[in-house]
Design a protein around this motif. Structure first.
Motif, short mmCIF file in Angstrom:
data_model
loop_
_atom_site.label_atom_id
_atom_site.label_comp_id
_atom_site.label_asym_id
_atom_site.label_seq_id
_atom_site.Cartn_x
_atom_site.Cartn_y
_atom_site.Cartn_z
N GLU A 91 9.65 -1.75 10.74
CA GLU A 91 10.16 -0.40 10.86
C GLU A 91 9.01 0.61 10.88
N THR A 92 9.35 1.80 11.27
CA THR A 92 8.48 2.96 11.12
C THR A 92 9.18 3.90 10.16
N ARG A 93 8.42 4.44 9.18
CA ARG A 93 9.01 5.38 8.23
C ARG A 93 8.20 6.65 8.23
N LEU A 94 8.91 7.76 8.25
CA LEU A 94 8.30 9.08 8.25
C LEU A 94 8.83 9.84 7.05
N ALA A 95 8.01 9.93 6.01
CA ALA A 95 8.42 10.63 4.78
C ALA A 95 9.77 10.14 4.29
N GLY A 96 9.96 8.82 4.34
CA GLY A 96 11.19 8.21 3.84
C GLY A 96 12.28 8.01 4.87
N THR A 97 12.16 8.61 6.04
CA THR A 97 13.16 8.44 7.10
C THR A 97 12.80 7.22 7.93
N ILE A 106 0.84 -1.21 0.00
CA ILE A 106 0.00 0.00 0.00
C ILE A 106 0.87 1.24 0.00
N GLU A 107 1.86 1.27 0.89
CA GLU A 107 2.69 2.47 1.01
C GLU A 107 3.43 2.76 -0.29
N SER A 108 3.88 1.72 -0.98
CA SER A 108 4.57 1.91 -2.24
C SER A 108 3.63 2.48 -3.30
N ALA A 109 2.38 2.00 -3.32
CA ALA A 109 1.40 2.53 -4.26
C ALA A 109 1.11 4.01 -3.98
N LEU A 110 1.00 4.36 -2.71
CA LEU A 110 0.76 5.76 -2.34
C LEU A 110 1.93 6.65 -2.76
N ARG A 111 3.15 6.16 -2.51
CA ARG A 111 4.32 6.94 -2.90
C ARG A 111 4.41 7.09 -4.42
N SER A 112 4.03 6.04 -5.13
CA SER A 112 4.04 6.10 -6.59
C SER A 112 3.11 7.18 -7.10
N ALA A 113 2.06 7.45 -6.33
CA ALA A 113 1.10 8.50 -6.71
C ALA A 113 1.57 9.89 -6.28
N GLY A 114 2.75 9.97 -5.69
CA GLY A 114 3.31 11.25 -5.30
C GLY A 114 2.88 11.74 -3.94
N LEU A 115 2.28 10.86 -3.15
CA LEU A 115 1.82 11.24 -1.82
C LEU A 115 2.96 11.12 -0.80
N VAL A 116 2.91 11.91 0.25
CA VAL A 116 3.91 11.85 1.32
C VAL A 116 3.38 10.88 2.37
N THR A 117 4.14 9.83 2.64
CA THR A 117 3.61 8.72 3.42
C THR A 117 4.35 8.48 4.73
N GLY A 118 3.62 7.85 5.65
CA GLY A 118 4.19 7.30 6.86
C GLY A 118 3.87 5.82 6.90
N LEU A 119 4.71 5.06 7.58
CA LEU A 119 4.52 3.61 7.70
C LEU A 119 4.81 3.21 9.14
N LEU A 127 1.80 6.22 19.78
CA LEU A 127 1.17 6.27 18.46
C LEU A 127 0.66 7.67 18.15
N GLN A 128 -0.03 8.28 19.09
CA GLN A 128 -0.56 9.62 18.84
C GLN A 128 0.56 10.65 18.68
N ALA A 129 1.63 10.50 19.48
CA ALA A 129 2.78 11.40 19.33
C ALA A 129 3.42 11.23 17.96
N LEU A 130 3.54 9.97 17.52
CA LEU A 130 4.13 9.69 16.21
C LEU A 130 3.28 10.28 15.09
N LEU A 131 1.96 10.12 15.20
CA LEU A 131 1.08 10.69 14.18
C LEU A 131 1.19 12.21 14.15
N ALA A 132 1.34 12.81 15.33
CA ALA A 132 1.50 14.27 15.39
C ALA A 132 2.77 14.72 14.68
N VAL A 133 3.86 13.99 14.92
CA VAL A 133 5.13 14.31 14.25
C VAL A 133 5.01 14.12 12.75
N MET A 134 4.31 13.06 12.33
CA MET A 134 4.12 12.83 10.90
C MET A 134 3.33 13.96 10.26
N LEU A 135 2.29 14.39 10.93
CA LEU A 135 1.48 15.48 10.40
C LEU A 135 2.32 16.75 10.27
#
Length: 497
Positions: A125-131, A107-120, A145-153
């Motif tokens: 692993e956990t990935r934040l915009a490729g990191t 799913i994440e690869s499909a989203l990235r292929s569409a040019g979206l900025v993703t978290g996993l 989890l909520q702190a991580l989502l806040a950082v991703m946003l």
């Protein structure tokens, strides 16, 4: 906000929850000394001497938030503390026994292929915009989890793909979280040390589909998936009828797969997948339907799926040997069976598997694992996985007992080698051209826990070392994406059965 006293920072809320062995209130002093200004706990925690005797409590400087079920409200409270970051994100959650990690990567690869900025967020692993960040749990505790989502946003992420474990659902880690899409892969015996039985396990998984997902996508290849289907549920299947299906499947001798995805709107999309096995076609269908549910175009989905390799999932190690050598995370009966069937479809010769079971976990699956491997392999080497606090010999004995449930004429040649490194070396020693060696159980892990001590151990590194020793070569490891086996690693029979 945190459950871990040692992680408290000034101004935090410390959640002192009852654990399996101790109560979090026992660590209240550490949290309060670090600057916690509120404690969420139950009646027992509020009366704990460690909490009551602290000067900050006696002076009234700390707010005590007492609830009969603090874990039950922790998710909503954490979401509120961090400003409900999920409201600004499209969160896609995947649950099921097997396939969560692979489906999430797809799913994440499909989203990235569409040019979206993703978290996993997941097991590997956990990935934040490729990191890349390490993962401690498949699904983090609610405050983390909520702190991580806040950082991703804050970091510009728009879409987050996450694995949702049964533990996370039961323990409220995803409470307070609204999903754009929820997906279900399958269900097989696992975690029966945590759940009473399969019905209880299924009920935990089904919690993801209790209204918290705007859209629901379910694989109906198993009866468990069929039980989740409601009037608005989108279905996928590799067998029988469903909204999304796969046809025209072509599998190469290397395991790579090409097939047509048939969509409910009549669209037909050609997909090439590096990952072998029919179970990965099911994962790809689920990923496709979930990606479409958030608006990703078919071409982007096909491009994204075709680029995916998953660490420790049917991951090949190639050093020029004339047989395939694979590391896989399969550590439950259904997953072991699926992986060995995929290996069989590519083997011109024997299937050799190295297998163990973890300690301090579901004991009922051990003989089932043994029987499953004995039915599908030619050579089974039973070894240690992560014995943890248990006697490794007793775990191995339970696995071997399961092999006796298989008719002798259909049973793999079985051996017991407790030392995992030696077991891998023996599997490589026995392999001939066209064989497939599968080292199952630990996948991407880099440690082995024995008697409470985690020792450095990587199945990939150990398999590579065994191959180098056999080949007499000092060359480094080349990890080959599943389904992309170099010509010099293929067996002599290109029409592998």
């Amino acid at each position: 906000m945190t459950l871990r006293a040692q992680h408290v920072r000034p101004g935090d809320v410390f959640a002192a929850l009852r654990g399996a062995r101790t109560h979090g209130a026992e660590h209240a002093a550490t949290a309060l000394d670090a600057g916690a200004r509120a404690v969420l706990t139950d009646e027992a925690g509020a009366a704990h001497p460690e909490l009551l005797r602290h000067p900050a409590v006696s002076r009234g400087e700390v707010a005590l938030l007492v609830h009969s079920d603090p874990r039950g409200v922790l998710g909503e409270l954490a979401a509120e503390v961090y400003g409900r970051p999920a409201d600004g994100l499209s969160v896609l959650g995947v649950t099921g026994t097997s396939g969560k990690t692979t489906t999430s990567y797809l799913i994440e690869s499909a989203l990235r292929s569409a040019g979206l900025v993703t978290g996993l967020i997941g097991t590997v692993e956990t990935r934040l915009a490729g990191t890349r960040l390490e993962s401690a749990f498949t699904t983090p505790e609610a405050p983390d989890l909520q702190a991580l989502l806040a950082v991703m946003l804050e970091g510009g992420v728009t879409h987050v793909v996450m694995e949702v474990s049964s533990h996370a659902l039961v323990l409220g880690r995803v409470a307070g979280l609204r999903f754009a899409v929820g997906g279900f892969t399958n269900l097989s015996s696992e975690h029966l040390d945590f759940h009473r039985d399969m019905a209880d396990y299924f009920a935990a998984k089904a919690m993801l589909f209790d209204g918290r997902c705007a859209r629901e996508v379910v694989c109906t290849d198993t009866e468990w998936g069929s039980r989740l289907v409601g009037p608005e549920t989108v279905t996928v299947a590799t067998q029988g009828t469903a909204d999304w299906t796969a046809t025209d499947v072509v599998t190469s001798t290397t395991g790579a797969q090409r097939f047509t995805v048939n969509a409910p709107d009549g669209a037909r999309t050609e997909v090439e997948l590096r990952l072998p096995g029919s179970f990965n076609i099911a994962n790809a269908l689920l990923a496709t339907a979930m990606a479409r549910a958030v608006g990703v175009e078919y071409a982007d989905i096909a491009n994204g799926l075709g680029e995916v390799d998953v660490p420790g999932r049917m991951e090949r190690v190639a050093l020029g040997q004339d047989f395939a050598a694979v590391v896989d995370y399969s550590h439950k009966p259904g997953a072991v069976g699926a992986v060995l069937e995929a290996a069989r479809s590519q083997a011109a010769g024997k299937v050799i598997v190295v297998l163990g079971c973890g300690g301090d976990r579901d004991t009922a699956k051990r003989p089932v694992m043994g029987a499953t491997a004995a039915q599908r392999a030619d050579v089974l080497i039973v070894t240690d996985d992560n014995p943890r606090s248990e006697d490794p010999a007793r775990i191995r004995a339970a696995v071997l007992e399961g092999t006796t449930r298989v008719a002798k004429s259909e049973r793999a040649e079985s051996h017991e080698i407790g030392d995992r490194r030696a077991a891998i070396v023996e599997a490589v020693r026995r392999a001939a051209g066209g064989d497939v060696v599968v080292v199952a159980g630990k996948g991407h892990e880099t440690g082995q826990e024995v008697a409470g001590v985690v020792h450095p151990f990587s199945d990939r590194d150990e398999l590579a070392a065994a191959l180098r020793e056999r080949l007499g070569s000092p060359q480094g490891t080349e990890t080959v994406p599943a389904g992309r086996i170099p010509d010099n690693q293929r067996g002599s029979d290109e029409e592998a059965r």
